[in-house]
Write a protein that holds these residues in place. Structure first.
Motif: not given
Ligand code: FEO
Length: 401
Positions: A104-109
């Motif tokens: 989810s962090g990959v998408a958020g970044v």
């Protein structure tokens, strides 16, 4: 302020924000820090970055320990801008670093930084830095869906980002330096105003750390001071109490007033509560920090909220505080409302409905009084406070279910 050694091969290289006074509605009179950590094996990793304006401060501390060009890994534990806002600038200064986050962090970044592409890590991944390793634990909703813990087993150091943090600017980096009473108080203020509605997820995250067998001798959060040694179990015990909804037989009383009548009621009611032997703390919403009221409420079993009627309803200050509580969803607490009115009334009914909708158990009918309270009405308010206090004293100490 210099880079600070935290534990074996780990350095604090974060930034101190002395001037922060508001963190999305949570007043922060003591400022905060944005903590970032260098982990050094044969290769070097940077765990977390900082809010964008503080990148120069971060990089100057990094340079005291290592050339940024030598950093080979950047871990993004959380994409909220206080940690991820400065990522592109840090990446530019660390051209040899690959960057990782939870799925989810990959998408958020990518969302925050114009499609910026980084790598994914999960609970099964181990990154070997040569003599030091990093392990990862996605912990959704502690505080956002992307949140992740990073652990260095060789140093026994957990870097759990927002969890176990405090909004506390200081020249000292460790709880033992600033003093445990202040550090634990600010831990509670932070939990009450940020993590209270996420208690189940926080509890699950700490269970996962235990299941993973991580021996956390140092807990280095992304805000405030770092916990070491026997401070760690004290912090875990505080989180256990809060996530399990443990309460004390005491009362938080908050009120707003127009011409002082509701203040007089509040004071008589508080005297009635105290007469039953229960501690009570009184807050005038006009000059109290919402974050302080909410911290007091965190472990209080009773909540009294008073205000006069204006335009057939609540004062804006009372409505505003209820809006804050609606997001935080305090559980396992009794409540009642009181206030003065001039002719039609309406505030108490509205306030009680909102309290019920949030999840409070209503323990008494509202105490309402017209214009200015006479001696007899203040005596009634005192008795009303006693009745409420007895209900609080008899209620269970833990939230049900
Ligand atoms: Fe410290 Fe959820 O950011």
């Amino acid at each position: 302020m210099r880079a600070v050694p935290v534990s074996d091969a780990i350095w604090w290289v974060g930034a101190v924000d002395w001037g922060l006074r508001d963190f999305h509605g949570y007043e922060t009179p003591r400022g905060t820090t944005y903590n970032a950590y260098l982990v050094r094996g044969e290769r070097t990793a940077l765990v977390d970055t900082v809010k964008a304006p503080f990148v120069p401060e971060l990089l100057s501390r990094v340079r005291e320990v290592v050339d940024p060009a030598a950093i080979e890994l950047i871990v993004v534990n959380h994409v909220e801008p206080d940690h991820n806002g400065g990522l592109p600038e840090v990446m530019a200064a660390c051209p040899n670093a690959r960057v990782v986050a939870s799925r989810s962090g990959v998408a958020g970044v990518a969302e925050y930084h114009d499609g910026l592409s980084i790598g994914e890590v999960g609970a099964d991944d181990v990154i070997d830095l040569g003599g030091r390793t990093l392990r990862f634990l996605p912990v959704p909703m502690v505080h956002w869906p992307d949140s992740m813990f990073t652990f260095c087993p060789e140093a026994g150091t957990l870097m759990p980002n927002d969890a176990f943090g405090q909004h506390l600017a200081s020249s000292q980096r460790f709880a033992g330096e600033i003093g445990m009473p202040l550090a634990l108080e600010q831990l509670g203020v932070y939990y009450a105003n940020i993590l209270m509605p996420l208690g189940r997820q926080v509890s699950r995250a700490t269970e996962k750390v235990v299941e993973a067998g991580w021996d956390c001798r140092t807990v280095a959060p992304s805000h405030g001071v770092i916990w070491r040694g026997d401070e760690v179990p004290r912090v875990l015990d505080a989180y256990r109490r809060w996530t399990e909804g443990e309460t004390e037989a005491r009362v938080t009383l908050a009120f707003a007033t127009m011409w002082g009548s509701t203040r007089l009621l509040a004071e008589s009611i508080a005297d009635g509560v105290a007469a039953e032997g229960l501690p009570v703390r009184v807050f005038d919403l006009a000059d109290s920090l919402v974050s302080d009221v909410t911290f007091d409420l965190l472990e209080a079993r009773g909540f009294l909220l008073g205000g006069p009627t204006l335009h057939h309803g609540m004062l804006q200050r009372v409505a505003g505080y209820l809006q804050w509580l609606e997001g935080l969803k305090p559980a396992g607490k009794l409540a009642a409302t009181f206030g003065s009115y001039g002719w039609g009334g309406g505030a108490c009914k509205q306030t009680q409905e909102r309290l019920e909708a949030i999840g409070f158990s209503i323990a008494a009918e509202p105490y309402q009084q017209k214009y200015r309270p006479a001696a007899q009405e203040l005596a009634e308010a005192f008795e009303w406070g006693r009745v409420f206090a007895r209900a609080v004293a008899e209620a269970p100490a833990k939230a049900q279910g």
